[in-house]
Design an enzyme around this catalytic site. Structure first.
Site, PDB file in Angstrom:
ATOM      1  N   LYS A 225      -5.798  -0.237  -4.411  1.00  0.00           N
ATOM      2  CA  LYS A 225      -6.235   0.847  -3.525  1.00  0.00           C
ATOM      3  C   LYS A 225      -6.626   2.106  -4.292  1.00  0.00           C
ATOM      4  CE  LYS A 225      -4.574  -0.670   0.888  1.00  0.00           C
ATOM      5  NZ  LYS A 225      -3.588  -0.612   1.967  1.00  0.00           N
ATOM      6  N   ARG A 259       1.589  -7.021  -0.218  1.00  0.00           N
ATOM      7  CA  ARG A 259       0.295  -7.621   0.140  1.00  0.00           C
ATOM      8  C   ARG A 259      -0.665  -7.354  -1.008  1.00  0.00           C
ATOM      9  NH1 ARG A 259      -4.374  -5.747   2.207  1.00  0.00           N
ATOM     10  NH2 ARG A 259      -5.512  -7.026   3.703  1.00  0.00           N
TER      11      ARG A 259
END
Ligand code: 7PM
Length: 283
Positions: A225, A259
């Site tokens: 991210k 995740r």
């Protein structure tokens, strides 16, 4: 808290005292060939099988509709992307399949096709989502987001990000329970990157134990991210090591499911965490 590490999802009962790895499977149209739907199904299935071989405990299957700034995908398009993948994987693997969607009808059809977890970035706030989640026996991941995927990164503002995320997750967890989703079927997710600036993401990671106090297992999604890019200053394809650091910190701070895109590397890193946290308690 009793059984705060147990996660019931469909036919599975996961013991989350060992940190679990959720592998990301994107089902997107194959832009490089004219192979059509069958080709993109097979690409996703092949990738998913690879992630299971690498040690994924869970697979998260998404039709891209929940990606920030993604062009919205119609209901029919999303169904035709994800359902064939879930049907085939349900026959071929023995790990829980998660459907990454906020649409109630996708939730229902995915669960009918064999999905064991509903992963909803909207925290079951869309009309009909609570009912769809309660209808089957799937587990549910309730995620926090400020704003909408189109606008959330424009100017996220919090007085106290940890407290605000905690209050939201508590409210949605109670709404889910009132709708008929048993507590044992719920995991919570602070929603890294969803309406959060770097300071907010870093504060949430540092204070994960406060959110853990809600009494349900936490799922953390930080893989590749932009917050990691902000910290290390490199693009999305150079974020493996930062992602591993984030997974290790998450697990050490009580996160129970990570995740990730890079399953094998994460599995190895979390084995070290588990050996220290759960095995190395004797002295
Ligand atoms: C662009 C930006 C593309 C962000 C994709 C993403 C999460 C999730 C996503 C998460 C849960 C990504 C994200 N992130 N579901 N779906 N938690 N529960 O990196 O953090 O895959 S989409």
């Amino acid at each position: 808290m009793q059984n705060a590490h147990q996660f019931i999802c469909g036919k599975y009962q996961l013991d989350l005292r060992r940190p679990h790895v959720m592998g990301i499977v994107n089902v997107t149209p194959d832009s490089f060939s004219d192979g059509g739907r069958y080709a993109s199904t097979q690409l996703a299935v092949t990738h998913a099988l690879q992630l299971v071989a690498e040690g994924a405990d869970i697979l998260d299957i998404g039709g891209e509709s929940t990606r920030p700034n993604a062009t919205p995908v119609s209901l029919d398009e999303e169904l035709s992307r994800v359902i064939p993948v879930i049907e085939q994987l349900a026959r071929e693997v023995d790990v829980p399949l998660s459907i990454d969607t906020y649409k109630p009808q996708v939730m229902r059809e995915a669960v009918n096709a064999g999905a064991a977890i509903i992963n909803d970035i909207w925290g079951l706030q869309q009309p009909g989502a609570l009912e769809a989640a309660a209808a089957g026996n799937a587990g549910v991941c309730i995620m926090h987001m400020q704003g909408t995927p189109q606008t959330m990164q424009q100017e996220p503002v919090y007085q106290d990000v940890v407290q605000e995320v905690k209050v939201f997750l508590q409210e949605r967890m109670q709404a889910a329970e009132a709708a008929g989703v048993a507590m044992e079927r719920i995991v919570l997710d602070p929603g890294f990157g969803f309406g959060k600036r770097t300071v907010h993401n870093v504060a949430l990671l540092n204070h994960l134990p406060e959110i853990l106090a809600l009494g349900r297992p936490l799922l953390v999604g930080l893989s590749r991210k932009s917050v990691l890019g902000q910290i290390i200053g490199s693009d999305v394809h150079q974020r493996l090591h930062a992602s591993l650091a984030a997974s290790v910190i998450s697990a050490m701070k009580g996160g129970r499911i990570v995740r990730v895109h890079d399953v094998k590397a994460t599995v190895d890193a979390l084995k070290v965490v588990d050996a220290v946290v759960n095995v190395g308690i004797d002295r």
